[in-house]
Design a protein around this motif. Structure first.
Motif, mmCIF file in Angstrom:
data_model
loop_
_atom_site.group_PDB
_atom_site.id
_atom_site.type_symbol
_atom_site.label_atom_id
_atom_site.label_comp_id
_atom_site.label_asym_id
_atom_site.label_seq_id
_atom_site.Cartn_x
_atom_site.Cartn_y
_atom_site.Cartn_z
ATOM 1 N N ALA A 780 0.832 -1.190 0.000
ATOM 2 C CA ALA A 780 0.000 0.000 0.000
ATOM 3 C C ALA A 780 0.871 1.246 0.000
ATOM 4 O O ALA A 780 2.108 1.172 0.084
ATOM 5 C CB ALA A 780 -0.943 0.000 1.201
ATOM 6 N N SER A 781 0.232 2.401 -0.124
ATOM 7 C CA SER A 781 0.990 3.666 -0.179
ATOM 8 C C SER A 781 1.639 3.999 1.152
ATOM 9 O O SER A 781 2.644 4.705 1.197
ATOM 10 C CB SER A 781 0.049 4.799 -0.608
ATOM 11 N N ASP A 782 1.108 3.503 2.276
ATOM 12 C CA ASP A 782 1.695 3.789 3.584
ATOM 13 C C ASP A 782 2.740 2.780 4.000
ATOM 14 O O ASP A 782 3.190 2.770 5.154
ATOM 15 C CB ASP A 782 0.593 3.839 4.648
ATOM 16 N N GLY A 783 3.112 1.876 3.077
ATOM 17 C CA GLY A 783 4.155 0.908 3.401
ATOM 18 C C GLY A 783 3.650 -0.376 3.956
ATOM 19 O O GLY A 783 4.448 -1.281 4.202
ATOM 20 N N GLU A 784 2.387 -0.548 4.166
ATOM 21 C CA GLU A 784 1.841 -1.783 4.691
ATOM 22 C C GLU A 784 1.419 -2.708 3.544
ATOM 23 O O GLU A 784 1.197 -2.263 2.424
ATOM 24 C CB GLU A 784 0.623 -1.479 5.583
ATOM 25 N N ILE A 785 1.292 -4.003 3.839
ATOM 26 C CA ILE A 785 0.923 -5.018 2.852
ATOM 27 C C ILE A 785 -0.572 -5.237 2.903
ATOM 28 O O ILE A 785 -1.136 -5.488 3.974
ATOM 29 C CB ILE A 785 1.673 -6.325 3.108
ATOM 30 N N GLU A 786 -1.208 -5.134 1.717
ATOM 31 C CA GLU A 786 -2.628 -5.403 1.595
ATOM 32 C C GLU A 786 -2.842 -6.779 0.966
ATOM 33 O O GLU A 786 -2.133 -7.145 0.031
ATOM 34 C CB GLU A 786 -3.318 -4.348 0.712
ATOM 35 N N THR A 787 -3.809 -7.490 1.495
ATOM 36 C CA THR A 787 -4.163 -8.812 0.960
ATOM 37 C C THR A 787 -5.573 -8.738 0.373
ATOM 38 O O THR A 787 -6.507 -8.308 1.058
ATOM 39 C CB THR A 787 -4.128 -9.879 2.050
ATOM 40 N N ARG A 788 -5.680 -9.172 -0.904
ATOM 41 C CA ARG A 788 -6.979 -9.176 -1.570
ATOM 42 C C ARG A 788 -7.392 -10.597 -1.889
ATOM 43 O O ARG A 788 -6.604 -11.381 -2.397
ATOM 44 C CB ARG A 788 -6.941 -8.360 -2.866
ATOM 45 N N LEU A 789 -8.636 -10.913 -1.563
ATOM 46 C CA LEU A 789 -9.222 -12.218 -1.877
ATOM 47 C C LEU A 789 -10.144 -12.034 -3.096
ATOM 48 O O LEU A 789 -11.235 -11.476 -2.979
ATOM 49 C CB LEU A 789 -10.002 -12.767 -0.676
ATOM 50 N N ILE A 790 -9.667 -12.481 -4.266
ATOM 51 C CA ILE A 790 -10.429 -12.342 -5.520
ATOM 52 C C ILE A 790 -11.200 -13.639 -5.720
ATOM 53 O O ILE A 790 -10.612 -14.704 -5.913
ATOM 54 C CB ILE A 790 -9.495 -12.060 -6.694
ATOM 55 N N LYS A 791 -12.527 -13.576 -5.721
ATOM 56 C CA LYS A 791 -13.365 -14.769 -5.731
ATOM 57 C C LYS A 791 -14.161 -14.835 -7.038
ATOM 58 O O LYS A 791 -14.441 -13.816 -7.655
ATOM 59 C CB LYS A 791 -14.319 -14.752 -4.524
ATOM 60 N N GLU A 810 -12.427 -9.180 -1.924
ATOM 61 C CA GLU A 810 -12.420 -8.890 -0.473
ATOM 62 C C GLU A 810 -11.011 -8.478 -0.088
ATOM 63 O O GLU A 810 -10.044 -9.183 -0.389
ATOM 64 C CB GLU A 810 -12.844 -10.135 0.307
ATOM 65 N N MET A 811 -10.845 -7.288 0.588
ATOM 66 C CA MET A 811 -9.527 -6.729 0.877
ATOM 67 C C MET A 811 -9.275 -6.750 2.383
ATOM 68 O O MET A 811 -10.120 -6.323 3.170
ATOM 69 C CB MET A 811 -9.444 -5.301 0.332
ATOM 70 N N LEU A 812 -8.095 -7.253 2.759
ATOM 71 C CA LEU A 812 -7.640 -7.276 4.159
ATOM 72 C C LEU A 812 -6.500 -6.284 4.287
ATOM 73 O O LEU A 812 -5.482 -6.410 3.599
ATOM 74 C CB LEU A 812 -7.185 -8.679 4.555
ATOM 75 N N LYS A 813 -6.650 -5.268 5.224
ATOM 76 C CA LYS A 813 -5.653 -4.212 5.355
ATOM 77 C C LYS A 813 -5.289 -4.058 6.828
ATOM 78 O O LYS A 813 -6.148 -4.139 7.695
ATOM 79 C CB LYS A 813 -6.224 -2.903 4.804
#
Length: 858
Positions: A780-791, A810-813
């Protein structure tokens, strides 16, 4: 042969041989049979006297979607449906008979589909004789007055000829005449043999004029058939057994001392007239195998070879008898071959022995095509491949014609009906290939060293001598009663000689006187005869001297004439060679012109294509330059953007570390305060005042820090429970987790029951499930890792594969509560949050529904 519609690339000529052998191409002719009454559609059209055109039948075009096009084939000459047998003979077989009399070999064979008229072309019918009877007629018309007596020439059973003396030949003739002739029982079922007089009319007879009259000739014929790749002698006299008829014994091929192939043990019959030769031919023709098929009522089931062998030897110096020298015997032969027609068993519906016969016929014709193809390749490409002559008796028998010398001609018979179109195409291709094969031109045999015109001079001398003797009264012949009566009348008459009285003395003296006068007259006649004989002798001597001088003069003139004839023959041969060379060069020029036009057209098209590609390349290069400039600008902008982002992140990390260090310092201060309080309570017992620890020493000295209690109460520990994903249902899922994903070790993790976890999706896994989910991670832009669940949903395609249609994301942040406080950092201790740690970050889940489809091919 060249199709005018399509140009051919000329082949590169092969290496020339060391010897200077002149070669001629095989002469291929085409004869078109008239269309039958039951046939309606015609697929062959005669364009000119050297070219035909084939049209595909309408039914074949409908079945093959119009793939067949009109094709053209050229020949040395094309004979249409109105061509007579005489015209065909004049162009095809007559030159071969002339070469046969001039001691040159020849081969003539007919080729075509079954029922195309090959046997009719070779044999003919009553009133319309074919090539074979007309060839025999011309041969005997040319050499008839110069034939040797029977049995003077005798075959030596090794493909050669021997000369017998007059006595042995006479004994052979007497032995033949003494053999009883067994009359045959006439049968009403057998058809009468056609007479030669019924085949050719006297007006159609022809002969060769310039025949060497100083030689004696003799003709031998043989007739064989090749049935199921076995050779049988059709003229062999087998003993007739009505109970157990014995089949004919097969013959074998041998090679003579001149490397020519011949049939060992084959019957060679000496014939003295055209009628006798045709009778021998018909005797063998009745033994030939013929059967009734669906396509031909009288279909030849074997290949027949009728060989005409001509033996000739020069006369001696007197012109009376044959020169008794075997080396002076010249043997030439002409083979007339009637090949069986190729046929398809699907059309003839052959079974049993007919099926076997058809297979052997097609196999032998296929071997002939293979030999012609290899010969053509060796001659045109300069290769040295082995020609498979031995694979078939037909090709093995005529091997010396293609490898040795001789003139070869082929008559291609064509049936124009539509049913034979596909077989006719194959025949045309074989004829096209055969015309490109060349055979060595036969050379002239050396002439005898004796003076020419010996027979004519001997006959002239005999005629002149008999004429002179007749003019002078001729030779005395006492046996002639007329001459005897004239002689008696010229003498004095005798007086009466009757004596009546013994004392008669007048009768006897008178008789004596008459006899004396007769004696005197006889002496006078004798003297006159001697004088006449001496005078005749002198006249003969004078005539002999004149004849010798005339003979010398004639020899001189004959030598000059022969030299001039040789010069004329050489000039004619040179003219023919130059004409043929001119035609060949014109043909090659046409081919080269067509090839040049084709190359020019191809060159123009290639140039146009090259210009088009150059323009396209320039456009692509200019587009590439624009893209490079655009990409360079984008790279520069992106680089500046990421430099600023990195600088921002470094600054944020420094602030975060400073905050952590500040928190630790505050904890240390609290610990020191607690220690100071405990030391203050114990100061009453110790008089001395403890030294206050220096801040600088604590900062510079590396000391181990223990975990200090926080100023704020810690929350109870969080149990590592997992969060159920929105995908938890009753369906079966494919959980696709790429191997590049990282484990975040967060508290809330998505769990999908009834899921097959894979790192790479496969056809097998997709076929077992109804749902699909892809775990995708990004920064992400703030340096954190985003996880997306594409179903998405899994369904089957028409081709039998599996496809995925995406329906939801579905996005996990993860967010840290301390981030906002770090940005508003101040020096007061109240704003510090020592209780926050990275282990206590609460993940924030956001979901968005986007429907798009992803297909996977099976």
């Amino acid at each position: 042969m060249q199709r005018p519609g399509k140009g051919k690339t000329p082949r590169r000529p092969g290496p020339k041989k060391a010897n200077n052998i002149e070669r001629d191409p095989v002469g291929v002719y085409c004869r078109i049979r008239p269309l039958g009454a039951e046939d309606k559609e015609c697929c062959v059209e005669m364009i000119s006297n050297s070219m035909i055109q084939l049209h595909a039948p309408d039914g074949l075009k409908a079945n093959r979607n119009g793939d067949y096009k009109e094709t053209q084939y050229s020949f040395k000459k094309v004979f249409g449906i109105n061509t007579t047998q005489v015209e065909l003979f004049e162009d095809v077989a007559k030159p071969l008979i002339e070469d046969l009399i001039r001691c040159k070999n020849g081969l003539l064979f007919t080729y075509g589909v079954t029922g195309s008229g090959k046997t009719y072309t070779m044999t003919g019918s009553p009133g319309d004789g074919g090539l074979l009877p007309r060839s025999l007629d011309m041969l005997f018309n040319s050499i008839g007055p110069y034939q040797a007596k029977r049995f003077v020439f005798k075959p030596d059973d090794k493909n050669g000829m021997e000369i017998q003396n007059q006595v042995d030949a006479l004994l052979e003739r007497q032995k033949r005449d003494s053999q009883p002739v067994i009359p045959k029982t006439p049968s009403s079922r057998q058809k009468a043999d056609p007479e030669f007089a019924d085949m050719i009319s006297p007006e159609e007879a022809c002969k060769l004029e310039n025949v060497d009259d100083d030689c004696c000739y003799s003709v031998f014929v043989s007739y064989i058939e090749i049935y199921n790749n076995y050779i049988y002698d059709l003229l062999e006299d087998a003993p007739f057994d009505p109970i157990r008829p014995k089949p004919l014994q097969s013959k074998i091929l041998r090679e003579d001392q001149n490397h020519n192939m011949y049939v060992a043990g084959c019957t060679e019959v000496e014939v003295k007239s055209t009628e006798e030769a045709f009778e021998v031919f018909w005797k063998g023709q009745k033994k030939r195998r013929i059967a009734d098929t669906q396509l031909n009522r009288e279909s030849s089931r074997s290949h027949s070879v009728f060989t005409v062998k001509l033996a000739q030897a020069p006369l001696d110096a007197d012109g009376d008898h044959i020169l008794q020298d075997k080396n002076q015997v010249n043997v030439s032969q002409l083979c007339l071959v009637d090949l069986a027609g190729s046929e398809r068993t699907s059309r003839t519906r052959a079974e049993g022995s007919r099926l076997r016969e058809a297979g052997n016929i097609n196999q032998s014709l296929m071997t002939l095509r293979t030999c012609i193809e290899v010969l053509r390749e060796n001659q045109m490409c300069g290769t040295n491949k082995m020609v498979p002559y031995r694979d078939s008796k037909v090709t093995h028998l005529f091997k010396n014609y293609f490898d040795g010398e001789g003139k070869v001609r082929m008559v291609v018979c064509v049936n124009p009906k539509a049913d034979d179109y596909e077989e006719t195409i194959l025949v045309m291709r074989f004829a096209e290939m055969t015309q490109e094969v060349e055979v060595a031109r036969p050379v002239d045999r050396p002439m005898c060293a004796l003076a020419a015109g010996r027979r004519h001079r001997n006959q002239a001398f005999r005629d002149d001598l008999s004429r002179r003797l007749e003019e002078r009264g001729g030779p005395s012949n006492g046996d002639d009663p007329v001459l005897l009566h004239q002689l008696l009348e010229s003498l004095p008459p005798l007086p009466p000689c009757e004596l009546l009285d013994p004392a008669d003395d007048q009768t006897i003296p008178r008789l004596i006187e008459v006899l004396e006068r007769r004696h005197h007259i006889r002496q006078m006649l004798t003297e006159q005869l001697n004088h006449t004989a001496s005078k005749l002798k002198s006249m003969l001597q004078q005539f002999d001297s004149q004849f010798s001088s005339s003979e010398a003069y004639m020899k001189e003139q004959q030598s000059k004439l022969s030299e001039k004839e040789k010069i004329i023959i050489n000039q004619r041969a040179e003219m023919e060679r130059l004409e043929k060379k001119s035609k060949t060069l014109e043909y090659k020029v046409d081919i080269l012109q067509k090839t040049t036009d084709m190359y020019e057209q191809e060159k123009r098209s290639l140039q146009q294509e090259l210009e088009t590609r150059e323009q396209r390349l320039h456009m692509e290069l200019s587009e590439r330059r624009r893209m490079e400039q655009r990409m360079q600008g984008m790279v520069t902008d992106t680089k500046l953007k990421w430099e600023k982002e990195c600088e921002r992140r470094v600054n944020a990390k420094q602030i975060e570390m400073q905050n952590k260090l500040w928190v630790k310092d505050e904890k240390l201060k609290q610990l020191k305060a607690i220690v100071t309080e405990s030391s203050g309570s114990c100061s009453t017992q110790r008089p001395e005042k403890p030294e206050r620890p220096s801040r600088d020493r604590d900062r510079n000295g590396p000391q181990k820090r223990s975990a200090s209690p926080s100023a704020f109460p810690r929350p109870p520990p969080v149990h590592p429970t997992h969060r159920r994903s929105h995908s938890a249902g009753g369906e079966k899922w494919v959980d696709h987790k790429p191997p590049s994903n990282l484990d975040l070790d967060t508290v809330m993790q998505p769990i999908i029951p009834n899921a097959i976890k894979v790192s790479t999706p496969s056809e097998k896994a997709l076929s077992k499930c109804q749902k699909y989910v892809l775990r995708h991670q990004e920064l992400a832009s703030d340096g954190e890792i985003e996880t997306r669940l594409i179903k998405g949903d899994v369904f089957k395609t028409r081709a039998g594969g599996q496809a995925v249609q995406f329906t939801d994301i579905e996005m996990l942040k993860q967010e840290c509560p301390t981030v906002l406080s770090r940005k508003r950092r101040s020096g007061s201790a109240e704003r510090a949050c020592p209780a926050d740690d990275t282990e206590n970050r609460v993940p924030v889940v956001t979901s968005s529904g986007q429907g798009y489809q992803k297909r996977r091919k099976p």
